[in-house]
Each structure stands twice: as structure tokens, then as C-alpha cells.
Design a protein around this motif. Structure first.
Motif, PDB file in Angstrom:
ATOM      1  N   LEU A 127       0.810  -1.212   0.000  1.00  0.00           N
ATOM      2  CA  LEU A 127       0.000   0.000   0.000  1.00  0.00           C
ATOM      3  C   LEU A 127       0.845   1.265   0.000  1.00  0.00           C
ATOM      4  O   LEU A 127       0.438   2.285  -0.525  1.00  0.00           O
ATOM      5  N   ALA A 128       2.042   1.191   0.567  1.00  0.00           N
ATOM      6  CA  ALA A 128       2.910   2.368   0.612  1.00  0.00           C
ATOM      7  C   ALA A 128       3.675   2.583  -0.686  1.00  0.00           C
ATOM      8  O   ALA A 128       4.192   3.666  -0.925  1.00  0.00           O
ATOM      9  N   SER A 129       3.724   1.572  -1.540  1.00  0.00           N
ATOM     10  CA  SER A 129       4.563   1.682  -2.734  1.00  0.00           C
ATOM     11  C   SER A 129       3.794   1.998  -4.003  1.00  0.00           C
ATOM     12  O   SER A 129       4.394   2.152  -5.054  1.00  0.00           O
ATOM     13  N   ASP A 130       2.475   2.077  -3.925  1.00  0.00           N
ATOM     14  CA  ASP A 130       1.665   2.354  -5.110  1.00  0.00           C
ATOM     15  C   ASP A 130       1.964   1.342  -6.217  1.00  0.00           C
ATOM     16  O   ASP A 130       2.130   1.690  -7.381  1.00  0.00           O
ATOM     17  N   ALA A 131       2.093   0.068  -5.805  1.00  0.00           N
ATOM     18  CA  ALA A 131       2.408  -1.011  -6.740  1.00  0.00           C
ATOM     19  C   ALA A 131       1.188  -1.910  -6.924  1.00  0.00           C
ATOM     20  O   ALA A 131       0.210  -1.807  -6.188  1.00  0.00           O
ATOM     21  N   ASN A 132       1.266  -2.786  -7.905  1.00  0.00           N
ATOM     22  CA  ASN A 132       0.195  -3.758  -8.134  1.00  0.00           C
ATOM     23  C   ASN A 132       0.525  -5.120  -7.544  1.00  0.00           C
ATOM     24  O   ASN A 132      -0.299  -6.027  -7.561  1.00  0.00           O
ATOM     25  N   GLY A 133       1.738  -5.269  -7.045  1.00  0.00           N
ATOM     26  CA  GLY A 133       2.124  -6.540  -6.451  1.00  0.00           C
ATOM     27  C   GLY A 133       3.388  -6.400  -5.642  1.00  0.00           C
ATOM     28  O   GLY A 133       4.157  -5.453  -5.817  1.00  0.00           O
ATOM     29  N   ILE A 134       3.572  -7.333  -4.737  1.00  0.00           N
ATOM     30  CA  ILE A 134       4.758  -7.318  -3.883  1.00  0.00           C
ATOM     31  C   ILE A 134       5.149  -8.752  -3.577  1.00  0.00           C
ATOM     32  O   ILE A 134       4.299  -9.606  -3.407  1.00  0.00           O
ATOM     33  N   VAL A 135       6.449  -9.014  -3.555  1.00  0.00           N
ATOM     34  CA  VAL A 135       6.960 -10.325  -3.182  1.00  0.00           C
ATOM     35  C   VAL A 135       7.969 -10.114  -2.060  1.00  0.00           C
ATOM     36  O   VAL A 135       8.906  -9.334  -2.208  1.00  0.00           O
ATOM     37  N   ILE A 136       7.762 -10.789  -0.938  1.00  0.00           N
ATOM     38  CA  ILE A 136       8.730 -10.774   0.157  1.00  0.00           C
ATOM     39  C   ILE A 136       9.348 -12.157   0.206  1.00  0.00           C
ATOM     40  O   ILE A 136       8.644 -13.158   0.326  1.00  0.00           O
ATOM     41  N   SER A 141       8.031 -15.707   3.569  1.00  0.00           N
ATOM     42  CA  SER A 141       7.699 -15.367   2.188  1.00  0.00           C
ATOM     43  C   SER A 141       6.238 -14.975   2.115  1.00  0.00           C
ATOM     44  O   SER A 141       5.401 -15.490   2.842  1.00  0.00           O
ATOM     45  N   ASN A 142       5.956 -14.040   1.244  1.00  0.00           N
ATOM     46  CA  ASN A 142       4.606 -13.531   1.096  1.00  0.00           C
ATOM     47  C   ASN A 142       4.486 -12.935  -0.298  1.00  0.00           C
ATOM     48  O   ASN A 142       5.397 -12.252  -0.765  1.00  0.00           O
ATOM     49  N   VAL A 143       3.399 -13.219  -0.970  1.00  0.00           N
ATOM     50  CA  VAL A 143       3.124 -12.647  -2.281  1.00  0.00           C
ATOM     51  C   VAL A 143       1.728 -12.045  -2.212  1.00  0.00           C
ATOM     52  O   VAL A 143       0.773 -12.719  -1.829  1.00  0.00           O
ATOM     53  N   ILE A 144       1.613 -10.770  -2.563  1.00  0.00           N
ATOM     54  CA  ILE A 144       0.309 -10.111  -2.608  1.00  0.00           C
ATOM     55  C   ILE A 144       0.204  -9.376  -3.932  1.00  0.00           C
ATOM     56  O   ILE A 144       1.107  -8.641  -4.321  1.00  0.00           O
ATOM     57  N   LEU A 145      -0.912  -9.592  -4.608  1.00  0.00           N
ATOM     58  CA  LEU A 145      -1.209  -8.878  -5.853  1.00  0.00           C
ATOM     59  C   LEU A 145      -2.505  -8.118  -5.655  1.00  0.00           C
ATOM     60  O   LEU A 145      -3.416  -8.581  -4.977  1.00  0.00           O
ATOM     61  N   GLN A 146      -2.589  -6.961  -6.276  1.00  0.00           N
ATOM     62  CA  GLN A 146      -3.797  -6.150  -6.189  1.00  0.00           C
ATOM     63  C   GLN A 146      -4.431  -6.061  -7.563  1.00  0.00           C
ATOM     64  O   GLN A 146      -3.807  -5.619  -8.525  1.00  0.00           O
ATOM     65  N   SER A 147      -5.705  -6.508  -7.646  1.00  0.00           N
ATOM     66  CA  SER A 147      -6.449  -6.435  -8.906  1.00  0.00           C
ATOM     67  C   SER A 147      -6.790  -4.988  -9.225  1.00  0.00           C
ATOM     68  O   SER A 147      -6.727  -4.117  -8.362  1.00  0.00           O
ATOM     69  N   ASP A 149      -9.572  -3.743  -9.494  1.00  0.00           N
ATOM     70  CA  ASP A 149     -10.687  -3.285  -8.670  1.00  0.00           C
ATOM     71  C   ASP A 149     -10.293  -3.075  -7.210  1.00  0.00           C
ATOM     72  O   ASP A 149     -11.110  -2.747  -6.374  1.00  0.00           O
ATOM     73  N   GLY A 150      -8.999  -3.267  -6.886  1.00  0.00           N
ATOM     74  CA  GLY A 150      -8.511  -3.038  -5.532  1.00  0.00           C
ATOM     75  C   GLY A 150      -8.486  -4.272  -4.649  1.00  0.00           C
ATOM     76  O   GLY A 150      -7.996  -4.222  -3.526  1.00  0.00           O
ATOM     77  N   THR A 151      -9.000  -5.392  -5.137  1.00  0.00           N
ATOM     78  CA  THR A 151      -9.009  -6.626  -4.361  1.00  0.00           C
ATOM     79  C   THR A 151      -7.584  -7.147  -4.188  1.00  0.00           C
ATOM     80  O   THR A 151      -6.804  -7.162  -5.139  1.00  0.00           O
ATOM     81  N   LEU A 152      -7.246  -7.573  -2.960  1.00  0.00           N
ATOM     82  CA  LEU A 152      -5.930  -8.123  -2.686  1.00  0.00           C
ATOM     83  C   LEU A 152      -5.985  -9.650  -2.742  1.00  0.00           C
ATOM     84  O   LEU A 152      -6.904 -10.265  -2.205  1.00  0.00           O
ATOM     85  N   HIS A 153      -4.995 -10.266  -3.369  1.00  0.00           N
ATOM     86  CA  HIS A 153      -4.874 -11.718  -3.467  1.00  0.00           C
ATOM     87  C   HIS A 153      -3.531 -12.095  -2.851  1.00  0.00           C
ATOM     88  O   HIS A 153      -2.496 -11.560  -3.248  1.00  0.00           O
ATOM     89  N   GLN A 154      -3.536 -13.012  -1.876  1.00  0.00           N
ATOM     90  CA  GLN A 154      -2.330 -13.323  -1.133  1.00  0.00           C
ATOM     91  C   GLN A 154      -2.016 -14.797  -1.142  1.00  0.00           C
ATOM     92  O   GLN A 154      -2.913 -15.647  -1.091  1.00  0.00           O
ATOM     93  N   ALA A 155      -0.729 -15.117  -1.181  1.00  0.00           N
ATOM     94  CA  ALA A 155      -0.240 -16.480  -1.008  1.00  0.00           C
ATOM     95  C   ALA A 155       0.957 -16.421  -0.078  1.00  0.00           C
ATOM     96  O   ALA A 155       1.756 -15.477  -0.141  1.00  0.00           O
ATOM     97  N   GLY A 156       1.095 -17.352   0.800  1.00  0.00           N
ATOM     98  CA  GLY A 156       2.182 -17.353   1.769  1.00  0.00           C
ATOM     99  C   GLY A 156       1.814 -16.545   2.972  1.00  0.00           C
ATOM    100  O   GLY A 156       0.645 -16.458   3.351  1.00  0.00           O
ATOM    101  N   GLY A 157       2.812 -15.949   3.599  1.00  0.00           N
ATOM    102  CA  GLY A 157       2.563 -15.131   4.775  1.00  0.00           C
ATOM    103  C   GLY A 157       2.490 -15.933   6.060  1.00  0.00           C
ATOM    104  O   GLY A 157       1.993 -15.457   7.060  1.00  0.00           O
ATOM    105  N   HIS A 158       2.981 -17.161   6.033  1.00  0.00           N
ATOM    106  CA  HIS A 158       2.929 -18.001   7.221  1.00  0.00           C
ATOM    107  C   HIS A 158       4.343 -18.376   7.635  1.00  0.00           C
ATOM    108  O   HIS A 158       4.720 -19.537   7.656  1.00  0.00           O
ATOM    109  N   ASP A 159       5.141 -17.376   7.945  1.00  0.00           N
ATOM    110  CA  ASP A 159       6.537 -17.526   8.327  1.00  0.00           C
ATOM    111  C   ASP A 159       7.328 -18.137   7.196  1.00  0.00           C
ATOM    112  O   ASP A 159       6.939 -18.043   6.042  1.00  0.00           O
ATOM    113  N   TRP A 160       8.445 -18.755   7.449  1.00  0.00           N
ATOM    114  CA  TRP A 160       9.292 -19.235   6.372  1.00  0.00           C
ATOM    115  C   TRP A 160       8.698 -20.480   5.735  1.00  0.00           C
ATOM    116  O   TRP A 160       8.109 -21.314   6.408  1.00  0.00           O
ATOM    117  N   VAL A 161       8.797 -20.550   4.437  1.00  0.00           N
ATOM    118  CA  VAL A 161       8.256 -21.697   3.689  1.00  0.00           C
ATOM    119  C   VAL A 161       9.320 -22.200   2.734  1.00  0.00           C
ATOM    120  O   VAL A 161      10.039 -21.431   2.167  1.00  0.00           O
TER     121      VAL A 161
END
Length: 161
Positions: A127-136, A141-147, A149-161
């Protein structure tokens, strides 16, 4: 920027960075940052979140005193303070512990605290980067993409994988 004190906490899986910006009423900006060895990761026992956040921000009063020592006391004491915590361990399951932590730490923060908040570190970055997606891809690890329409889609985010 509007005059105020801005505190950003970026707490990943292994360490935490705290960034502080003081925007003085005279227009001058002062910045500093420090690293904390403790973190608010997903592996942290939920009940320890308030204690760990308190230790992470324990240096804040000293850092702010250094940044504002040359400001008039009346002005520096009345600057609005904003605190944002982006933490790898912030999830729907830890929301209450983060709320408790923010309420516990509020009286220890110099200045007039007008806003505090927290979110997952990936959401904060997206949200701070004005991006459509982010990979940590760090300790966790965490992957979030923003459609479109503003909808967020997430995979990961459960500590190290």
C-alpha cells in the motif's frame, strides 16, 4: 509534509528497523533510524507481542530527544505523533495482541500521539509503494497482488516456507 513526528516500524522475520522523521514547524526535516534485534515475526508467541513491541520502541524517547533538542520545547511537545507498525506476525489471529501492544506503548511515546496502526509487513509495503504486487522473500515469504478493482490476493505469509 505536515509538521509532526512520524515513526515507522518494519519488523520482519529476523530483525526490526525503526525509522523516525521529525518535520519541524520551521520546515526543516530531521531523520534517524535504528535497528532492533527483536522482531514481531509469525513465530513469536502471541502473548509476547506487547512486551516485544515495548522493547523495540524503548529507544524512541531518547532518539526523539536527540532529534528535537534544538526545537523550542513548546513546539516539540505539541507536535502530532504518528506511529505505524508493519509486522510479519500481524495476521487476523494476532490483531487483538497488536491492538493491546499499541495501547500499552502509547503512553511511553513522546509528543501528542494522534494516530497509531499496524498491518502485515507485506500489506504495508504494497500500500505504501503504489504497486500492483509485492513479493517478500526473506526469512518469511509472502506474495500479494492487487487487482484493478482493488481486491488483494495473497499467497504465503505463514513464516518461512
Amino acid at each position: 509534509m505536515t509538521p509532526g513526528i512520524y515513526v515507522g516500524v518494519d519488523s520482519g522475520g529476523t530483525l526490526t528497523n525503526v525509522d523516525i522523521v521529525v518535520q519541524a514547524p520551521d520546515g526543516h526535516e530531521r531523520r534517524t533510524s535504528y535497528e532492533a534485534s527483536e522482531c514481531l515475526s509469525g513465530a513469536l508467541e502471541h502473548s509476547l507481542i506487547p512486551k516485544v513491541l515495548g522493547r523495540i520502541l524503548a529507544r524512541l524517547p531518547m532518539e526523539l530527544e536527540d532529534l528535537t533538542s534544538d526545537l523550542e520545547p513548546v513546539n516539540s511537545e505539541k507536535l502530532p505523533t504518528y506511529v505505524w507498525v508493519g509486522a510479519a506476525g500481524y495476521t487476523s489471529w494476532t490483531r487483538d495482541e497488536f491492538t493491546t501492544a499499541l495501547l500499552d506503548i502509547r503512553p511511553t511515546i513522546p509528543g501528542e500521539v494522534v494516530a497509531m496502526g499496524a498491518a502485515n509487513d507485506a500489506v504495508t509495503l504494497l500500500l505504501a509503494s503504489d504497486a500492483n504486487g509485492i513479493v517478500i522473500a526473506g526469512t518469511g515469504s509472502n506474495v500479494i497482488l492487487q487487482s484493478k478493482d482493488g481486491t488483494l490476493h495473497q499467497a504465503g505469509g505463514h513464516d518461512w516456507v
